[in-house]
Design a protein around this motif. Structure first.
Motif, short mmCIF file in Angstrom:
data_model
loop_
_atom_site.label_atom_id
_atom_site.label_comp_id
_atom_site.label_asym_id
_atom_site.label_seq_id
_atom_site.Cartn_x
_atom_site.Cartn_y
_atom_site.Cartn_z
N GLU A 56 12.52 -1.68 -23.64
CA GLU A 56 12.83 -0.39 -24.24
C GLU A 56 13.68 -0.65 -25.48
O GLU A 56 14.79 -1.16 -25.38
CB GLU A 56 13.58 0.50 -23.24
CG GLU A 56 13.73 1.95 -23.71
CD GLU A 56 14.98 2.18 -24.53
OE1 GLU A 56 14.88 2.73 -25.64
OE2 GLU A 56 16.08 1.79 -24.07
N HIS A 108 17.14 -5.25 -22.90
CA HIS A 108 16.04 -4.35 -23.25
C HIS A 108 15.04 -4.23 -22.10
O HIS A 108 14.47 -3.14 -21.87
CB HIS A 108 15.34 -4.85 -24.51
CG HIS A 108 16.13 -4.65 -25.76
ND1 HIS A 108 16.45 -3.40 -26.25
CD2 HIS A 108 16.69 -5.54 -26.62
CE1 HIS A 108 17.15 -3.52 -27.37
NE2 HIS A 108 17.33 -4.81 -27.60
N ALA A 122 23.25 2.22 -18.88
CA ALA A 122 22.32 1.95 -17.80
C ALA A 122 22.92 0.99 -16.80
O ALA A 122 23.63 0.05 -17.17
CB ALA A 122 21.02 1.36 -18.35
N ARG A 146 16.69 -1.88 -19.60
CA ARG A 146 16.59 -0.50 -20.09
C ARG A 146 15.20 0.07 -19.83
O ARG A 146 15.06 1.25 -19.47
CB ARG A 146 16.95 -0.44 -21.58
CG ARG A 146 18.45 -0.44 -21.82
CD ARG A 146 18.88 -0.62 -23.27
NE ARG A 146 18.03 0.02 -24.25
CZ ARG A 146 18.27 -0.01 -25.56
NH1 ARG A 146 19.36 -0.65 -26.03
NH2 ARG A 146 17.47 0.59 -26.41
N ARG A 199 22.46 4.84 -24.24
CA ARG A 199 21.74 3.87 -23.41
C ARG A 199 22.63 3.22 -22.35
O ARG A 199 22.55 2.02 -22.07
CB ARG A 199 21.07 2.81 -24.29
CG ARG A 199 19.89 3.35 -25.11
CD ARG A 199 18.87 3.97 -24.19
NE ARG A 199 17.61 4.31 -24.87
CZ ARG A 199 17.23 5.54 -25.20
NH1 ARG A 199 18.06 6.57 -24.96
NH2 ARG A 199 16.06 5.77 -25.76
#
Length: 211
Positions: free
Chosen positions: A43, A21, A105, A24, A103
Motif C-alpha cells: 500500500e 508498505h 496501523a 499497510r 496511516r
C-alpha cells in the motif's frame, strides 16, 4: 522497538520500509477493505512521495507489526487534499508546529500484551513514539483523520481527540478529523499507561529525540 525513519535515512532502512508498505496493505486493503492505492502487495500513496517521517515498530521476534506516517502541515496533507469535507469549512492548519499523522496501523494478535484500559502495549508504544517525535521536532499538536473506533481508543488512553467537526461516512468508515496535544504531560500519561520506564523511540538521526 520503535524506529524513527526520516528521509535522510531511507537508504539504511529499505527492508523495513518495504515491510511497512506490505503491512499497510494487509491492514488497510485486506482487513479493513479501504479503497487505497497499492502496487502489488504494498500500500503506497502519493503522500509517501513527500519524504515523510515514519515510525515503525518491531516485535520481539523481529517482525514489523506497527507504523505511523508524519508530515508537516506546511505542505500537502491527507486532511487538506484528500478529505477536505472533514474540515467542515474550518481552515486547514498550516504551521511548522502542527504535523499530520496518517496511516497508523497495527498488526498484532488479539492476545498481545495489554496496558492500562486493556489497550495493547503496542498501541501505547506507537502513541508515545509520536509524542516523543513531536517534542524533539518542536511540534505542539498532531492533526489526524481517523475513525470513531480509534477516537474511542484515544479517549481510553487519556489522549483525547479534539474534533474539528462531526464524523462523516467515507467509504465503509465513519471518519473524523481532529487534533491531539503534544506535551510532556501527555507523554508521561502514555508511558504510565503502557508501563514504559523511559523513551520508546530510537533514532539514528536525532539522538535526543526521546529525551
Amino acid at each position: 522497538m520503535l524506529q524513527l525513519i526520516t528521509a535522510s535515512s531511507y537508504g539504511d532502512f529499505v527492508d523495513e520500509l518495504a515491510a511497512m508498505h506490505r503491512m499497510r496493505y494487509r491492514v488497510f486493503k485486506d482487513r479493513l477493505g479501504w479503497d487505497v492505492e497499492f502496487s502489488g502487495d504494498m500500500e503506497i500513496d502519493t503522500f509517501d512521495a513527500l519524504r515523510p517521517a515514519y515510525l515503525v515498530q518491531r516485535g520481539f521476534d523481529g517482525s514489523l507489526n506497527g507504523c505511523v506516517r508524519l508530515l508537516p502541515t506546511t505542505g500537502p496533507t491527507m486532511l487538506r487534499d484528500t478529505f477536505p469535507a472533514l474540515l467542515h469549512g474550518t481552515p486547514m492548519p498550516s504551521s511548522a508546529d502542527i504535523w499530520e499523522s496518517s496511516r497508523f496501523a497495527l498488526d498484532v494478535p488479539a492476545d498481545a500484551p495489554k496496558g492500562a484500559g486493556k489497550i495493547a502495549i503496542a498501541t501505547y508504544e506507537l502513541f508515545a513514539g509520536v509524542v516523543e517525535f513531536g517534542l524533539a521536532y518542536g511540534v505542539r499538536e498532531i492533526v489526524t483523520v481517523t475513525d470513531e473506533r480509534m477516537e474511542r481508543i484515544l479517549r481510553r488512553v487519556n489522549w483525547p481527540l479534539r474534533r474539528i467537526g462531526p464524523s462523516a461516512r467515507i467509504g465503509n468508515t465513519m471518519a473524523v478529523a481532529g487534533f491531539v496535544e503534544v506535551s510532556r504531560e501527555v507523554l508521561t500519561t502514555l508511558r504510565r499507561g503502557g508501563g514504559f520506564k523511559g523513551p520508546v523511540l530510537w533514532s539514528p538521526v536525532v539522538p535526543s529525540v526521546a529525551a
